[in-house]
Design a protein around this motif. Structure first.
Motif, PDB file in Angstrom:
ATOM      1  N   LEU A 182     100.984 -13.155  27.795  1.00  0.00           N
ATOM      2  CA  LEU A 182     101.188 -12.054  28.740  1.00  0.00           C
ATOM      3  C   LEU A 182     101.879 -10.877  28.041  1.00  0.00           C
ATOM      4  O   LEU A 182     101.458  -9.727  28.171  1.00  0.00           O
ATOM      5  N   ASN A 183     102.904 -11.189  27.267  1.00  0.00           N
ATOM      6  CA  ASN A 183     103.613 -10.114  26.561  1.00  0.00           C
ATOM      7  C   ASN A 183     102.726  -9.442  25.526  1.00  0.00           C
ATOM      8  O   ASN A 183     102.798  -8.226  25.319  1.00  0.00           O
ATOM      9  N   ASN A 184     101.913 -10.237  24.889  1.00  0.00           N
ATOM     10  CA  ASN A 184     100.937  -9.720  23.941  1.00  0.00           C
ATOM     11  C   ASN A 184     100.018  -8.703  24.621  1.00  0.00           C
ATOM     12  O   ASN A 184      99.775  -7.593  24.110  1.00  0.00           O
ATOM     13  N   GLN A 185      99.538  -9.045  25.801  1.00  0.00           N
ATOM     14  CA  GLN A 185      98.652  -8.142  26.535  1.00  0.00           C
ATOM     15  C   GLN A 185      99.409  -6.902  27.029  1.00  0.00           C
ATOM     16  O   GLN A 185      98.881  -5.787  26.979  1.00  0.00           O
ATOM     17  N   ILE A 186     100.628  -7.104  27.508  1.00  0.00           N
ATOM     18  CA  ILE A 186     101.441  -5.956  27.936  1.00  0.00           C
ATOM     19  C   ILE A 186     101.632  -4.995  26.761  1.00  0.00           C
ATOM     20  O   ILE A 186     101.493  -3.775  26.901  1.00  0.00           O
ATOM     21  N   ASN A 187     101.948  -5.546  25.597  1.00  0.00           N
ATOM     22  CA  ASN A 187     102.154  -4.704  24.412  1.00  0.00           C
ATOM     23  C   ASN A 187     100.898  -3.919  24.049  1.00  0.00           C
ATOM     24  O   ASN A 187     100.965  -2.732  23.734  1.00  0.00           O
ATOM     25  N   LEU A 188      99.760  -4.603  24.085  1.00  0.00           N
ATOM     26  CA  LEU A 188      98.526  -3.913  23.697  1.00  0.00           C
ATOM     27  C   LEU A 188      98.178  -2.792  24.672  1.00  0.00           C
ATOM     28  O   LEU A 188      97.776  -1.694  24.259  1.00  0.00           O
ATOM     29  N   ILE A 189      98.336  -3.053  25.943  1.00  0.00           N
ATOM     30  CA  ILE A 189      98.079  -1.995  26.929  1.00  0.00           C
ATOM     31  C   ILE A 189      99.077  -0.853  26.717  1.00  0.00           C
ATOM     32  O   ILE A 189      98.728   0.328  26.770  1.00  0.00           O
ATOM     33  N   ILE A 195     100.527   0.069  23.926  1.00  0.00           N
ATOM     34  CA  ILE A 195     100.180   0.842  22.727  1.00  0.00           C
ATOM     35  C   ILE A 195      98.961   1.719  23.000  1.00  0.00           C
ATOM     36  O   ILE A 195      98.919   2.887  22.600  1.00  0.00           O
ATOM     37  N   PHE A 196      98.002   1.176  23.720  1.00  0.00           N
ATOM     38  CA  PHE A 196      96.830   1.970  24.096  1.00  0.00           C
ATOM     39  C   PHE A 196      97.249   3.207  24.894  1.00  0.00           C
ATOM     40  O   PHE A 196      96.846   4.338  24.595  1.00  0.00           O
ATOM     41  N   THR A 236     115.410   2.369  20.754  1.00  0.00           N
ATOM     42  CA  THR A 236     114.003   2.332  21.142  1.00  0.00           C
ATOM     43  C   THR A 236     113.859   2.536  22.641  1.00  0.00           C
ATOM     44  O   THR A 236     114.648   1.996  23.413  1.00  0.00           O
ATOM     45  N   LEU A 237     112.856   3.304  23.030  1.00  0.00           N
ATOM     46  CA  LEU A 237     112.705   3.590  24.460  1.00  0.00           C
ATOM     47  C   LEU A 237     111.671   2.693  25.142  1.00  0.00           C
ATOM     48  O   LEU A 237     111.647   2.599  26.355  1.00  0.00           O
ATOM     49  N   GLU A 238     110.813   2.055  24.341  1.00  0.00           N
ATOM     50  CA  GLU A 238     109.758   1.242  24.942  1.00  0.00           C
ATOM     51  C   GLU A 238     109.807  -0.187  24.391  1.00  0.00           C
ATOM     52  O   GLU A 238     110.087  -0.401  23.208  1.00  0.00           O
ATOM     53  N   ILE A 239     109.488  -1.143  25.239  1.00  0.00           N
ATOM     54  CA  ILE A 239     109.583  -2.551  24.855  1.00  0.00           C
ATOM     55  C   ILE A 239     108.666  -2.879  23.677  1.00  0.00           C
ATOM     56  O   ILE A 239     109.044  -3.621  22.775  1.00  0.00           O
ATOM     57  N   PHE A 240     107.455  -2.299  23.679  1.00  0.00           N
ATOM     58  CA  PHE A 240     106.518  -2.667  22.603  1.00  0.00           C
ATOM     59  C   PHE A 240     107.021  -2.246  21.227  1.00  0.00           C
ATOM     60  O   PHE A 240     106.561  -2.769  20.214  1.00  0.00           O
ATOM     61  N   ASN A 241     107.972  -1.308  21.194  1.00  0.00           N
ATOM     62  CA  ASN A 241     108.531  -0.890  19.913  1.00  0.00           C
ATOM     63  C   ASN A 241     109.662  -1.783  19.423  1.00  0.00           C
ATOM     64  O   ASN A 241     110.118  -1.634  18.286  1.00  0.00           O
ATOM     65  N   LEU A 242     110.153  -2.655  20.262  1.00  0.00           N
ATOM     66  CA  LEU A 242     111.172  -3.610  19.813  1.00  0.00           C
ATOM     67  C   LEU A 242     110.555  -4.589  18.823  1.00  0.00           C
ATOM     68  O   LEU A 242     109.403  -4.993  18.991  1.00  0.00           O
ATOM     69  N   GLU A 243     111.335  -4.987  17.837  1.00  0.00           N
ATOM     70  CA  GLU A 243     110.845  -6.046  16.941  1.00  0.00           C
ATOM     71  C   GLU A 243     110.562  -7.309  17.736  1.00  0.00           C
ATOM     72  O   GLU A 243     111.153  -7.541  18.781  1.00  0.00           O
ATOM     73  N   GLU A 244     109.718  -8.161  17.173  1.00  0.00           N
ATOM     74  CA  GLU A 244     109.291  -9.361  17.887  1.00  0.00           C
ATOM     75  C   GLU A 244     110.487 -10.229  18.319  1.00  0.00           C
ATOM     76  O   GLU A 244     110.540 -10.714  19.448  1.00  0.00           O
TER      77      GLU A 244
END
Lengths: 140, 140
Positions: A57-64, A66-67, B43-51
């Motif tokens: 789920l987090n993987n998909q959230i991240n990809l959306i 980034i898109f 960082t302002l967005e979750i996807f930018n946080l390190e894994e």
């Protein structure tokens, strides 16, 4: 389990793509670029998902994310699991901008939805699917 | 980095606990049991946080979720990263119930906050911290 999309979600969205974990939908509201992930599970809360599912789920959230952020660099992402009205587990991922309809308030329940012209939704969904096909790998 | 809590978050919340990853705060609004995780990052967005950070954040979201759900078994959890007004990265984790003030709408910006009596917030925070101390392990 047999996955059946909640009828309200089905009515308000356009199908984007799916795999064994989830369906991804586009909210049929052209006021905001707004995706919804619906994990194929009967679980109502994220913490009850198995660890692998949560990672997926987090993987998909991240990809959306980034898109959306690459398409709308100045946007702020809103990511939310709410479920007050539609309890079927689903996660909103959308891009906000300072001149959008509800700004700076959250989008839920604000004003009337403004459906996409079909061609516009097709363009966005195609673009998303091309991105997703290039970058998505399930974690299994 | 030197972590400095956003002034609006500081004003609206009560400190609960912290570690090297984040501060956990209680929203000073007794209408809902409402925690906020503030990762110590620019960082302002979750996807930018390190894994690792993302895993830690999810770990904390899960623990707060389990605490809330065990205390309020009939509740529905709302989990959200919004950031439209306060951009410093923070994640809301709160329990909703069908007779709460904003139900079934989201809580943000609805009505006036109703601050805790100090003794009530202390009881809740102590209970939370006891739970957290027993169950929390950082992933490193």
């Amino acid at each position: 389990m047999v996955f059946k999309l909640n009828i309200r979600l089905e009515k308000d969205t356009i199908f984007v793509c799916e795999n064994s974990y989830s369906q991804i939908l586009l909210m049929n509201d052209s006021r905001y670029p707004w995706f919804i992930i619906v994990p194929k599970t009967n679980t109502l809360e994220i913490f009850n998902l198995e660890e692998t599912w949560q990672l997926e789920l987090n993987n998909q959230i991240n990809l959306i994310s980034i898109f959306l952020k690459s398409k709308y660099p100045k946007s702020i992402l809103n990511i939310a699991k709410i479920g007050n009205i539609v309890q079927q587990l689903h996660v909103h991922v959308l891009a906000r901008s300072e001149n959008d309809f509800a700004w700076p308030n959250p989008v839920w329940g604000v004003g009337k939805i403004d459906k996409y012209d079909k061609k516009d939704s097709i363009i966005l969904i195609n673009e998303f699917n091309q991105y997703f096909d290039r970058h998505y790998e399930t974690l299994n």
